[in-house]
Design a protein around this motif. Sequence first.
Motif, PDB file in Angstrom:
ATOM      1  N   ARG A  50       1.035  -1.326   0.055  1.00 50.80           N
ATOM      2  CA  ARG A  50      -0.031  -0.009  -0.010  1.00 50.80           C
ATOM      3  C   ARG A  50       0.939   1.190   0.022  1.00 50.80           C
ATOM      4  NH1 ARG A  50      -1.602   4.610   0.237  1.00 50.80           N
ATOM      5  NH2 ARG A  50      -3.322   5.313   1.485  1.00 50.80           N
ATOM      6  N   TRP A  51       2.080   1.138   0.681  1.00 49.92           N
ATOM      7  CA  TRP A  51       2.873   2.611   0.870  1.00 49.92           C
ATOM      8  C   TRP A  51       4.195   2.539   0.136  1.00 49.92           C
ATOM      9  CZ3 TRP A  51       1.255   6.604   2.885  1.00 49.92           C
ATOM     10  CH2 TRP A  51       0.037   6.428   3.629  1.00 49.92           C
ATOM     11  N   ASN A  52       4.304   1.537  -0.796  1.00 46.62           N
ATOM     12  CA  ASN A  52       5.602   1.100  -1.557  1.00 46.62           C
ATOM     13  C   ASN A  52       5.509   2.289  -2.685  1.00 46.62           C
ATOM     14  OD1 ASN A  52       8.066   0.379  -2.525  1.00 46.62           O
ATOM     15  ND2 ASN A  52       7.065  -0.713  -3.981  1.00 46.62           N
ATOM     16  N   ASP A  53       6.461   3.190  -2.744  1.00 49.07           N
ATOM     17  CA  ASP A  53       6.628   4.479  -3.609  1.00 49.07           C
ATOM     18  C   ASP A  53       5.597   5.292  -3.175  1.00 49.07           C
ATOM     19  OD1 ASP A  53       9.143   3.492  -4.574  1.00 49.07           O
ATOM     20  OD2 ASP A  53       7.983   2.200  -6.127  1.00 49.07           O
ATOM     21  N   PHE A  54       5.030   5.319  -2.314  1.00 48.28           N
ATOM     22  CA  PHE A  54       3.852   6.523  -1.991  1.00 48.28           C
ATOM     23  C   PHE A  54       4.065   7.269  -0.504  1.00 48.28           C
ATOM     24  CE2 PHE A  54      -0.646   7.373  -1.062  1.00 48.28           C
ATOM     25  CZ  PHE A  54      -1.052   8.114  -2.386  1.00 48.28           C
ATOM     26  N   VAL A  55       4.860   7.260  -0.108  1.00 50.35           N
ATOM     27  CA  VAL A  55       5.411   7.957   1.252  1.00 50.35           C
ATOM     28  C   VAL A  55       5.924   9.402   0.727  1.00 50.35           C
ATOM     29  CG1 VAL A  55       6.909   8.236   3.096  1.00 50.35           C
ATOM     30  CG2 VAL A  55       6.089   5.919   2.556  1.00 50.35           C
ATOM     31  N   ALA A  56       5.221  10.242   1.533  1.00 50.94           N
ATOM     32  CA  ALA A  56       5.423  11.822   0.955  1.00 50.94           C
ATOM     33  C   ALA A  56       6.026  12.438   2.291  1.00 50.94           C
ATOM     34  CB  ALA A  56       4.423  12.375   0.674  1.00 50.94           C
ATOM     35  N   LEU A  57       5.345  12.018   3.322  1.00 53.26           N
ATOM     36  CA  LEU A  57       5.973  12.641   4.646  1.00 53.26           C
ATOM     37  C   LEU A  57       6.252  11.523   5.733  1.00 53.26           C
ATOM     38  CD1 LEU A  57       2.991  14.787   5.298  1.00 53.26           C
ATOM     39  CD2 LEU A  57       5.264  15.629   4.766  1.00 53.26           C
ATOM     40  N   LEU A  58       7.418  11.849   6.301  1.00 54.96           N
ATOM     41  CA  LEU A  58       7.994  10.819   7.517  1.00 54.96           C
ATOM     42  C   LEU A  58       8.200  11.670   8.647  1.00 54.96           C
ATOM     43  CD1 LEU A  58       9.315   7.950   7.721  1.00 54.96           C
ATOM     44  CD2 LEU A  58      11.212   8.761   6.754  1.00 54.96           C
ATOM     45  N   LYS A  59       7.785  11.084   9.848  1.00 55.11           N
ATOM     46  CA  LYS A  59       7.730  11.710  11.107  1.00 55.11           C
ATOM     47  C   LYS A  59       8.886  10.665  11.782  1.00 55.11           C
ATOM     48  CE  LYS A  59       6.252  13.654  14.971  1.00 55.11           C
ATOM     49  NZ  LYS A  59       5.240  14.273  15.963  1.00 55.11           N
ATOM     50  N   VAL A  60       9.779  11.150  12.643  1.00 59.75           N
ATOM     51  CA  VAL A  60      10.588  10.110  13.193  1.00 59.75           C
ATOM     52  C   VAL A  60      10.749  10.896  14.699  1.00 59.75           C
ATOM     53  CG1 VAL A  60      11.795   9.233  11.558  1.00 59.75           C
ATOM     54  CG2 VAL A  60      12.999  11.309  12.423  1.00 59.75           C
ATOM     55  N   TRP A  61      10.638  10.095  15.794  1.00 63.16           N
ATOM     56  CA  TRP A  61      10.905  10.774  17.056  1.00 63.16           C
ATOM     57  C   TRP A  61      11.410   9.687  17.983  1.00 63.16           C
ATOM     58  CZ3 TRP A  61       6.248   9.450  15.135  1.00 63.16           C
ATOM     59  CH2 TRP A  61       5.397   8.573  15.753  1.00 63.16           C
ATOM     60  N   SER A  62      11.788  10.001  19.292  1.00 64.79           N
ATOM     61  CA  SER A  62      12.208   9.414  20.156  1.00 64.79           C
ATOM     62  C   SER A  62      11.267   8.570  21.251  1.00 64.79           C
ATOM     63  CB  SER A  62      13.274   9.836  21.022  1.00 64.79           C
ATOM     64  OG  SER A  62      13.853   9.131  22.151  1.00 64.79           O
ATOM     65  N   ARG A  63      11.409   7.714  21.802  1.00 62.92           N
ATOM     66  CA  ARG A  63      10.360   7.022  22.632  1.00 62.92           C
ATOM     67  C   ARG A  63      10.596   7.726  24.016  1.00 62.92           C
ATOM     68  NH1 ARG A  63      12.526   1.034  22.593  1.00 62.92           N
ATOM     69  NH2 ARG A  63      14.615   1.406  23.142  1.00 62.92           N
ATOM     70  N   VAL A  64      11.759   8.581  24.477  1.00 64.12           N
ATOM     71  CA  VAL A  64      11.916   9.042  25.491  1.00 64.12           C
ATOM     72  C   VAL A  64      12.086  10.376  25.831  1.00 64.12           C
ATOM     73  CG1 VAL A  64      13.233   6.897  26.675  1.00 64.12           C
ATOM     74  CG2 VAL A  64      14.535   9.028  25.379  1.00 64.12           C
TER      75      VAL A  64
END
Length: 166
Positions: A152-166
Amino acid sequence: MIRQNRRRTVRAIVVTALFAVASLTAPADATAESGKDANCAFIVHGSQPGRDASPISRACGDTATLNAASAGKTLLVRVYEHAGWRGGRADIYGDDGPCDRKGYLIDVSAVGWGYRISSYRLYGACHWSHYSDIVNNTSYGQIGDVEYVGDRWNDFVALLKVWSRV
């Protein structure tokens, strides 16, 4: 008669050579296109009030140029064109330090990687990720590295959010 045979032979050689050059050029162009960011690094700047995604800039060049551009920055994520962390890749750095609970919202489409991502690895204390389409109306979250974003998402990602768990 001999002259005609020579002309046919020369034409056959020329046509064969043209086809050979065309077949060699097509994959080279495709490889160049898929690896067009191989000598680039993307720098995500701290988020600013009133903005949905963190501002991002691009630094391209030789190894020395890339090292200078990424000096003092934190590698956050490495995105790949193919599943299994293969194919063309791009490194995304943060200039606001490693991931924290606030994290980074990265508009990968702003740097030419929208609709190209199939897998990615997290760095810089980033443990969680969330990807979505350009209008941010659908999304999917992950913990840790993502070997394949799924059909579903292959070659469709436009926004990526990354964060820490702490």
